[in-house]
Scaffold this motif. Structure first.
Motif, PDB file in Angstrom:
ATOM      1  N   THR A 131      35.755  30.503 -16.141  1.00 62.10           N
ATOM      2  CA  THR A 131      36.391  29.869 -17.305  1.00 62.10           C
ATOM      3  C   THR A 131      35.862  28.463 -17.548  1.00 62.10           C
ATOM      4  O   THR A 131      36.257  27.833 -18.523  1.00 62.10           O
ATOM      5  CB  THR A 131      37.917  29.803 -17.112  1.00 62.10           C
ATOM      6  OG1 THR A 131      38.211  29.043 -15.921  1.00 62.10           O
ATOM      7  CG2 THR A 131      38.518  31.190 -16.987  1.00 62.10           C
ATOM      8  N   ARG A 132      34.992  27.961 -16.688  1.00 61.73           N
ATOM      9  CA  ARG A 132      34.472  26.614 -16.925  1.00 61.73           C
ATOM     10  C   ARG A 132      33.428  26.651 -18.039  1.00 61.73           C
ATOM     11  O   ARG A 132      32.829  27.681 -18.320  1.00 61.73           O
ATOM     12  CB  ARG A 132      33.928  25.994 -15.647  1.00 61.73           C
ATOM     13  CG  ARG A 132      32.564  26.462 -15.210  1.00 61.73           C
ATOM     14  CD  ARG A 132      31.977  25.452 -14.219  1.00 61.73           C
ATOM     15  NE  ARG A 132      30.784  25.909 -13.558  1.00 61.73           N
ATOM     16  CZ  ARG A 132      29.571  25.914 -14.107  1.00 61.73           C
ATOM     17  NH1 ARG A 132      29.404  25.553 -15.363  1.00 61.73           N
ATOM     18  NH2 ARG A 132      28.525  26.318 -13.410  1.00 61.73           N
ATOM     19  N   PHE A 133      33.180  25.479 -18.622  1.00 63.13           N
ATOM     20  CA  PHE A 133      32.193  25.388 -19.695  1.00 63.13           C
ATOM     21  C   PHE A 133      30.775  25.411 -19.110  1.00 63.13           C
ATOM     22  O   PHE A 133      30.553  24.939 -17.988  1.00 63.13           O
ATOM     23  CB  PHE A 133      32.401  24.106 -20.507  1.00 63.13           C
ATOM     24  CG  PHE A 133      33.647  24.119 -21.342  1.00 63.13           C
ATOM     25  CD1 PHE A 133      33.762  24.955 -22.444  1.00 63.13           C
ATOM     26  CD2 PHE A 133      34.726  23.306 -21.010  1.00 63.13           C
ATOM     27  CE1 PHE A 133      34.918  24.975 -23.211  1.00 63.13           C
ATOM     28  CE2 PHE A 133      35.885  23.312 -21.773  1.00 63.13           C
ATOM     29  CZ  PHE A 133      35.979  24.159 -22.880  1.00 63.13           C
ATOM     30  N   HIS A 180      24.789  32.315 -20.837  1.00 63.19           N
ATOM     31  CA  HIS A 180      25.797  33.366 -20.668  1.00 63.19           C
ATOM     32  C   HIS A 180      25.117  34.642 -20.176  1.00 63.19           C
ATOM     33  O   HIS A 180      24.120  35.088 -20.739  1.00 63.19           O
ATOM     34  CB  HIS A 180      26.506  33.634 -21.999  1.00 63.19           C
ATOM     35  CG  HIS A 180      27.545  34.716 -21.913  1.00 63.19           C
ATOM     36  ND1 HIS A 180      28.774  34.518 -21.316  1.00 63.19           N
ATOM     37  CD2 HIS A 180      27.534  36.007 -22.333  1.00 63.19           C
ATOM     38  CE1 HIS A 180      29.480  35.644 -21.382  1.00 63.19           C
ATOM     39  NE2 HIS A 180      28.745  36.553 -22.002  1.00 63.19           N
ATOM     40  N   PHE A 236      30.538  33.347 -19.228  1.00 60.23           N
ATOM     41  CA  PHE A 236      31.478  32.305 -19.614  1.00 60.23           C
ATOM     42  C   PHE A 236      32.551  32.921 -20.516  1.00 60.23           C
ATOM     43  O   PHE A 236      32.240  33.437 -21.594  1.00 60.23           O
ATOM     44  CB  PHE A 236      30.745  31.171 -20.317  1.00 60.23           C
ATOM     45  CG  PHE A 236      29.766  30.462 -19.419  1.00 60.23           C
ATOM     46  CD1 PHE A 236      30.204  29.517 -18.497  1.00 60.23           C
ATOM     47  CD2 PHE A 236      28.414  30.761 -19.473  1.00 60.23           C
ATOM     48  CE1 PHE A 236      29.310  28.878 -17.650  1.00 60.23           C
ATOM     49  CE2 PHE A 236      27.508  30.122 -18.626  1.00 60.23           C
ATOM     50  CZ  PHE A 236      27.954  29.184 -17.710  1.00 60.23           C
ATOM     51  N   VAL A 237      33.796  32.892 -20.037  1.00 59.01           N
ATOM     52  CA  VAL A 237      34.894  33.524 -20.760  1.00 59.01           C
ATOM     53  C   VAL A 237      36.068  32.542 -20.855  1.00 59.01           C
ATOM     54  O   VAL A 237      36.137  31.556 -20.119  1.00 59.01           O
ATOM     55  CB  VAL A 237      35.363  34.822 -20.064  1.00 59.01           C
ATOM     56  CG1 VAL A 237      34.227  35.833 -19.990  1.00 59.01           C
ATOM     57  CG2 VAL A 237      35.900  34.533 -18.663  1.00 59.01           C
ATOM     58  N   SER A 238      36.995  32.839 -21.767  1.00 59.66           N
ATOM     59  CA  SER A 238      38.193  32.018 -21.880  1.00 59.66           C
ATOM     60  C   SER A 238      39.155  32.361 -20.748  1.00 59.66           C
ATOM     61  O   SER A 238      39.033  33.414 -20.106  1.00 59.66           O
ATOM     62  CB  SER A 238      38.874  32.271 -23.228  1.00 59.66           C
ATOM     63  OG  SER A 238      39.415  33.589 -23.259  1.00 59.66           O
ATOM     64  N   ARG A 239      40.112  31.486 -20.511  1.00 65.31           N
ATOM     65  CA  ARG A 239      41.123  31.769 -19.476  1.00 65.31           C
ATOM     66  C   ARG A 239      41.902  33.034 -19.812  1.00 65.31           C
ATOM     67  O   ARG A 239      42.192  33.835 -18.922  1.00 65.31           O
ATOM     68  CB  ARG A 239      42.067  30.572 -19.315  1.00 65.31           C
ATOM     69  CG  ARG A 239      43.170  30.788 -18.268  1.00 65.31           C
ATOM     70  CD  ARG A 239      43.906  29.504 -17.976  1.00 65.31           C
ATOM     71  NE  ARG A 239      43.132  28.633 -17.106  1.00 65.31           N
ATOM     72  CZ  ARG A 239      43.271  28.582 -15.776  1.00 65.31           C
ATOM     73  NH1 ARG A 239      44.142  29.384 -15.169  1.00 65.31           N
ATOM     74  NH2 ARG A 239      42.558  27.753 -15.054  1.00 65.31           N
ATOM     75  N   ALA A 240      42.222  33.245 -21.095  1.00 66.06           N
ATOM     76  CA  ALA A 240      42.953  34.452 -21.488  1.00 66.06           C
ATOM     77  C   ALA A 240      42.132  35.703 -21.203  1.00 66.06           C
ATOM     78  O   ALA A 240      42.664  36.706 -20.710  1.00 66.06           O
ATOM     79  CB  ALA A 240      43.310  34.380 -22.971  1.00 66.06           C
ATOM     80  N   GLU A 241      40.827  35.654 -21.493  1.00 68.27           N
ATOM     81  CA  GLU A 241      39.958  36.802 -21.207  1.00 68.27           C
ATOM     82  C   GLU A 241      39.887  37.068 -19.708  1.00 68.27           C
ATOM     83  O   GLU A 241      39.951  38.213 -19.256  1.00 68.27           O
ATOM     84  CB  GLU A 241      38.555  36.542 -21.761  1.00 68.27           C
ATOM     85  CG  GLU A 241      38.443  36.570 -23.270  1.00 68.27           C
ATOM     86  CD  GLU A 241      37.067  36.155 -23.749  1.00 68.27           C
ATOM     87  OE1 GLU A 241      36.506  36.862 -24.597  1.00 68.27           O
ATOM     88  OE2 GLU A 241      36.542  35.118 -23.276  1.00 68.27           O
ATOM     89  N   ASN A 263      39.288  25.725 -12.574  1.00 70.54           N
ATOM     90  CA  ASN A 263      38.580  26.806 -13.254  1.00 70.54           C
ATOM     91  C   ASN A 263      38.672  28.089 -12.442  1.00 70.54           C
ATOM     92  O   ASN A 263      38.751  28.061 -11.206  1.00 70.54           O
ATOM     93  CB  ASN A 263      37.110  26.440 -13.468  1.00 70.54           C
ATOM     94  CG  ASN A 263      36.941  25.281 -14.413  1.00 70.54           C
ATOM     95  OD1 ASN A 263      37.419  25.312 -15.542  1.00 70.54           O
ATOM     96  ND2 ASN A 263      36.273  24.229 -13.949  1.00 70.54           N
TER      97      ASN A 263
END
Length: 198
Positions: A47-49, A56, A62-67, A86
């Motif tokens: 989830t980190r940038f 990617h 690289f994914v969102s926290r929700a994903e 993260n």
């Protein structure tokens, strides 16, 4: 020697590599990427940038926290953990796909991640990479020159915990040289399992 040397005489193997910070895991992985491209080195989700230059699907997914949380809830991660705010984890499907395609897979994980993979895929071979001596590990960590002393002290304290867990692993390798350790890892893909099947 390459991993393909043993491909015709043994089934593909999932190998989990773990060991204390400073033992040389990243250097070993870089060597394997260059000299043993037949192996598949797992790409983690996080989830980190992205940092400059990271892509990617190459360094990380690289994914969102929700994903990420949805993947974890669905059982789509072999292991996961949170570090410095993260989330990091190993997607299950790519690992299974590569094994099914006949490629040996290498995961580089922290101790807790290795324990989770042992639960999720008991057939995995857990390999512990250790330094030639405690003094050498201290030297490697203190001579990096990139971290303050309190961070080094925390890494050394964590290293003592990790070294104490060595008996949980199936195989221990001493990192005296990257070439020798890489050859030993390749040999593990050809050798019978050192522990009984679950």
């Amino acid at each position: 020697m390459s991993a393909s040397d043993g491909a015709s005489v043994s089934a593909p193997r999932l190998i989990v590599l773990s060991g204390p910070s400073g033992v040389g895991k990243s250097t070993l992985l870089a060597y394997l990427r260059t000299h043993n491209p037949e192996w598949w080195l797992s790409v983690s989700a996080t989830t980190r940038f992205p940092r400059p230059g990271e892509r990617h699907g190459v360094e990380y997914y690289f994914v969102s926290r929700a994903e990420f949380e949805a993947m974890a809830a669905a059982g789509d991660l072999l292991e996961w953990a949170e570090f410095a705010g993260n989330l990091y984890g190993t997607p299950r499907l790519p690992v299974e796909d590569q094994l099914a395609a006949g490629r040996s897979v290498l995961l580089e994980l922290e101790l807790e991640g290795a324990r989770q993979v042992r639960q999720a895929m008991p057939e995995a071979l857990l390999v512990f990479l250790k330094p030639p001596s405690w003094e050498e590990l201290v030297r490697r960590l203190t001579h990096r020159g990139t971290e303050p002393q309190d961070v080094i002290d925390a890494r050394l304290a964590r290293a003592r915990e990790e070294l104490a867990a060595e008996s949980e692993f199936d195989v221990s390798l001493v990192n005296t040289s990257v070439e020798e350790v890489a050859a030993e890892l390749v040999a593990l893909t050809r050798a019978p399992s050192p522990r009984p099947a679950p």
